[in-house]
Design a protein around this motif. Structure first.
Motif, PDB file in Angstrom:
ATOM      1  N   ARG A  17      42.467  46.576  48.731  1.00 24.40           N
ATOM      2  CA  ARG A  17      41.806  45.306  48.411  1.00 24.40           C
ATOM      3  C   ARG A  17      40.440  45.175  49.079  1.00 24.40           C
ATOM      4  NH1 ARG A  17      45.509  41.117  51.863  1.00 24.40           N
ATOM      5  NH2 ARG A  17      44.951  41.987  53.867  1.00 24.40           N
ATOM      6  N   ARG A  18      40.306  45.610  50.306  1.00 23.59           N
ATOM      7  CA  ARG A  18      39.032  45.458  51.021  1.00 23.59           C
ATOM      8  C   ARG A  18      37.923  46.255  50.322  1.00 23.59           C
ATOM      9  NH1 ARG A  18      36.946  41.791  53.058  1.00 23.59           N
ATOM     10  NH2 ARG A  18      38.890  41.366  54.071  1.00 23.59           N
ATOM     11  N   GLY A  19      38.189  47.508  49.997  1.00 22.65           N
ATOM     12  CA  GLY A  19      37.180  48.337  49.329  1.00 22.65           C
ATOM     13  C   GLY A  19      36.788  47.782  47.971  1.00 22.65           C
ATOM     14  N   LEU A  20      37.792  47.331  47.211  1.00 22.19           N
ATOM     15  CA  LEU A  20      37.500  46.748  45.897  1.00 22.19           C
ATOM     16  C   LEU A  20      36.724  45.444  46.036  1.00 22.19           C
ATOM     17  CD1 LEU A  20      40.846  47.409  44.011  1.00 22.19           C
ATOM     18  CD2 LEU A  20      38.616  48.407  43.496  1.00 22.19           C
ATOM     19  N   LEU A  21      37.099  44.634  47.009  1.00 15.47           N
ATOM     20  CA  LEU A  21      36.398  43.366  47.224  1.00 15.47           C
ATOM     21  C   LEU A  21      34.941  43.624  47.612  1.00 15.47           C
ATOM     22  CD1 LEU A  21      36.619  40.303  47.231  1.00 15.47           C
ATOM     23  CD2 LEU A  21      37.335  40.436  49.627  1.00 15.47           C
ATOM     24  N   ASP A  22      34.711  44.603  48.477  1.00 11.82           N
ATOM     25  CA  ASP A  22      33.335  44.946  48.859  1.00 11.82           C
ATOM     26  C   ASP A  22      32.530  45.400  47.642  1.00 11.82           C
ATOM     27  OD1 ASP A  22      33.889  44.297  51.479  1.00 11.82           O
ATOM     28  OD2 ASP A  22      34.184  46.373  52.124  1.00 11.82           O
ATOM     29  N   TYR A  23      33.142  46.241  46.819  1.00  8.69           N
ATOM     30  CA  TYR A  23      32.475  46.713  45.609  1.00  8.69           C
ATOM     31  C   TYR A  23      32.127  45.525  44.699  1.00  8.69           C
ATOM     32  CZ  TYR A  23      31.941  48.405  40.883  1.00  8.69           C
ATOM     33  OH  TYR A  23      31.473  48.614  39.615  1.00  8.69           O
ATOM     34  N   ASP A  35      37.835  36.244  42.602  1.00  7.32           N
ATOM     35  CA  ASP A  35      38.517  36.038  41.319  1.00  7.32           C
ATOM     36  C   ASP A  35      38.690  37.353  40.572  1.00  7.32           C
ATOM     37  OD1 ASP A  35      38.707  33.325  41.752  1.00  7.32           O
ATOM     38  OD2 ASP A  35      36.900  32.839  40.610  1.00  7.32           O
ATOM     39  N   LEU A  36      37.649  38.181  40.575  1.00  7.99           N
ATOM     40  CA  LEU A  36      37.749  39.461  39.877  1.00  7.99           C
ATOM     41  C   LEU A  36      38.715  40.412  40.583  1.00  7.99           C
ATOM     42  CD1 LEU A  36      34.141  40.232  38.588  1.00  7.99           C
ATOM     43  CD2 LEU A  36      36.047  39.118  37.434  1.00  7.99           C
ATOM     44  N   LEU A  37      38.784  40.329  41.905  1.00  6.86           N
ATOM     45  CA  LEU A  37      39.755  41.151  42.637  1.00  6.86           C
ATOM     46  C   LEU A  37      41.176  40.762  42.225  1.00  6.86           C
ATOM     47  CD1 LEU A  37      40.400  43.237  44.891  1.00  6.86           C
ATOM     48  CD2 LEU A  37      40.508  41.284  46.444  1.00  6.86           C
ATOM     49  N   VAL A  42      46.122  41.676  38.810  1.00  6.54           N
ATOM     50  CA  VAL A  42      46.961  41.076  37.762  1.00  6.54           C
ATOM     51  C   VAL A  42      47.024  42.008  36.554  1.00  6.54           C
ATOM     52  CG1 VAL A  42      47.080  39.192  36.073  1.00  6.54           C
ATOM     53  CG2 VAL A  42      46.663  38.684  38.488  1.00  6.54           C
ATOM     54  N   ARG A  43      45.878  42.539  36.157  1.00  4.92           N
ATOM     55  CA  ARG A  43      45.869  43.450  35.003  1.00  4.92           C
ATOM     56  C   ARG A  43      46.651  44.725  35.294  1.00  4.92           C
ATOM     57  NH1 ARG A  43      40.236  42.873  31.662  1.00  4.92           N
ATOM     58  NH2 ARG A  43      40.358  40.613  31.495  1.00  4.92           N
ATOM     59  N   ALA A  44      46.550  45.207  36.506  1.00  4.22           N
ATOM     60  CA  ALA A  44      47.321  46.407  36.859  1.00  4.22           C
ATOM     61  C   ALA A  44      48.817  46.103  36.819  1.00  4.22           C
ATOM     62  CB  ALA A  44      46.908  46.902  38.248  1.00  4.22           C
ATOM     63  N   LEU A  45      49.203  44.939  37.309  1.00  5.68           N
ATOM     64  CA  LEU A  45      50.619  44.552  37.289  1.00  5.68           C
ATOM     65  C   LEU A  45      51.142  44.395  35.870  1.00  5.68           C
ATOM     66  CD1 LEU A  45      50.969  41.929  40.149  1.00  5.68           C
ATOM     67  CD2 LEU A  45      52.299  44.023  39.888  1.00  5.68           C
ATOM     68  N   ARG A  46      50.293  43.916  34.974  1.00 15.40           N
ATOM     69  CA  ARG A  46      50.706  43.700  33.586  1.00 15.40           C
ATOM     70  C   ARG A  46      50.822  45.000  32.799  1.00 15.40           C
ATOM     71  NH1 ARG A  46      46.832  38.712  32.012  1.00 15.40           N
ATOM     72  NH2 ARG A  46      48.019  37.072  33.039  1.00 15.40           N
ATOM     73  N   ARG A  47      50.233  46.055  33.302  1.00 13.42           N
ATOM     74  CA  ARG A  47      50.247  47.325  32.570  1.00 13.42           C
ATOM     75  C   ARG A  47      51.668  47.876  32.544  1.00 13.42           C
ATOM     76  NH1 ARG A  47      49.924  52.812  32.401  1.00 13.42           N
ATOM     77  NH2 ARG A  47      48.226  53.712  31.221  1.00 13.42           N
ATOM     78  N   GLU A  48      52.085  48.193  31.344  1.00 18.79           N
ATOM     79  CA  GLU A  48      53.399  48.807  31.209  1.00 18.79           C
ATOM     80  C   GLU A  48      53.363  50.175  31.862  1.00 18.79           C
ATOM     81  OE1 GLU A  48      54.929  48.883  27.238  1.00 18.79           O
ATOM     82  OE2 GLU A  48      54.098  46.902  26.812  1.00 18.79           O
ATOM     83  N   PHE A  59      42.437  53.965  39.066  1.00 15.86           N
ATOM     84  CA  PHE A  59      42.763  53.045  37.979  1.00 15.86           C
ATOM     85  C   PHE A  59      42.324  51.627  38.350  1.00 15.86           C
ATOM     86  CE2 PHE A  59      45.931  50.279  35.807  1.00 15.86           C
ATOM     87  CZ  PHE A  59      45.572  50.580  34.499  1.00 15.86           C
ATOM     88  N   LEU A  60      42.603  51.205  39.576  1.00 20.89           N
ATOM     89  CA  LEU A  60      42.177  49.878  40.035  1.00 20.89           C
ATOM     90  C   LEU A  60      40.653  49.761  40.032  1.00 20.89           C
ATOM     91  CD1 LEU A  60      44.609  49.288  43.025  1.00 20.89           C
ATOM     92  CD2 LEU A  60      44.635  48.134  40.811  1.00 20.89           C
ATOM     93  N   LYS A  61      39.990  50.805  40.485  1.00 23.61           N
ATOM     94  CA  LYS A  61      38.519  50.789  40.524  1.00 23.61           C
ATOM     95  C   LYS A  61      37.965  50.652  39.106  1.00 23.61           C
ATOM     96  CE  LYS A  61      34.375  51.516  42.267  1.00 23.61           C
ATOM     97  NZ  LYS A  61      33.828  51.849  43.519  1.00 23.61           N
ATOM     98  N   GLN A  62      38.568  51.354  38.144  1.00 26.90           N
ATOM     99  CA  GLN A  62      38.082  51.270  36.767  1.00 26.90           C
ATOM    100  C   GLN A  62      38.280  49.863  36.200  1.00 26.90           C
ATOM    101  OE1 GLN A  62      36.309  53.765  35.127  1.00 26.90           O
ATOM    102  NE2 GLN A  62      35.854  51.948  33.922  1.00 26.90           N
ATOM    103  N   ILE A  63      39.405  49.239  36.521  1.00 30.33           N
ATOM    104  CA  ILE A  63      39.623  47.857  36.084  1.00 30.33           C
ATOM    105  C   ILE A  63      38.538  46.961  36.678  1.00 30.33           C
ATOM    106  CG2 ILE A  63      41.150  45.853  36.229  1.00 30.33           C
ATOM    107  CD1 ILE A  63      43.524  47.808  36.215  1.00 30.33           C
ATOM    108  N   ALA A  64      38.250  47.129  37.982  1.00 32.67           N
ATOM    109  CA  ALA A  64      37.228  46.316  38.645  1.00 32.67           C
ATOM    110  C   ALA A  64      35.849  46.551  38.020  1.00 32.67           C
ATOM    111  CB  ALA A  64      37.199  46.618  40.145  1.00 32.67           C
ATOM    112  N   VAL A  65      35.534  47.808  37.704  1.00 29.98           N
ATOM    113  CA  VAL A  65      34.256  48.129  37.060  1.00 29.98           C
ATOM    114  C   VAL A  65      34.170  47.423  35.711  1.00 29.98           C
ATOM    115  CG1 VAL A  65      32.971  50.003  35.954  1.00 29.98           C
ATOM    116  CG2 VAL A  65      33.900  50.329  38.246  1.00 29.98           C
TER     117      VAL A  65
END
Length: 166
Positions: A17-23, A35-37, A42-48, A59-65
């Motif tokens: 979370r810290r690295g993604l939040l910084d990005y 909010d985007l973090l 949430v989107r990762a959790l929803r992924r089947e 995968f998380l980084k790509q969602i954030a991008v």
């Protein structure tokens, strides 16, 4: 240890979370980063079948991008169509007849209802094209369909929307 696969989603969240939040702060600013973090996870959790993702941090980084790009596009669209600081009284032309305003309001209501009535993928394709100005290839990638299917969705959307407004 950093190369080990996290054993739980909670651990993945705590570790990244810290690295993604910084990005996200660098990309969209501090007011939208949290909010985007949250939306990223949430989107990762929803992924089947998230458990089958080969590289969860990537995968998380790509969602954030993707989310930061979406926000940038949305801001750009809003900047084109909205002027900050104008009051509604300044925007509405007082010479427009109330009947015309009512008719325009009714037409907008029918349009929104017709958009909501579209099949889900068709509606998504239409919204991404019309309001987020994505290309057919970008929409295809986002929805996981072919470019040809995007074109079919958009044709269907336009046919149904025209029928609803006529």
């Amino acid at each position: 240890m950093p190369d080990e696969k996290p054993t739980s989603f909670r651990e993945l969240f705590l570790r990244h979370r810290r690295g993604l939040l910084d990005y996200l702060r660098r990309r969209v600013g501090p007011e939208d980063a949290s909010d985007l973090l949250q939306e990223t996870f949430v989107r990762a959790l929803r992924r089947e079948r998230f458990d089958t993702v080969e590289d969860p941090p990537a995968f998380l980084k790509q969602i954030a991008v993707n989310l930061s790009r979406d926000l940038a596009r949305r801001r750009e669209s809003e900047a084109r169509y909205f002027v900050a600081g104008e009051d509604a009284e300044d925007i509405v032309d007082p010479t427009i007849a109330p009947d015309d305003l009512h008719e325009a309001s009714e037409r907008a209501r029918r349009f929104l209802a017709a958009v909501e009535a579209l099949p889900p993928k068709c509606r998504q394709a239409f919204v991404l094209r019309r309001f987020e100005d994505l290309s057919h290839d970008e929409i295809a990638a986002r929805l996981g369909v072919t470019r040809n299917m995007v074109e079919k969705h958009l044709r269907l959307a336009l046919e149904r929307l025209r029928a609803a407004l006529d």
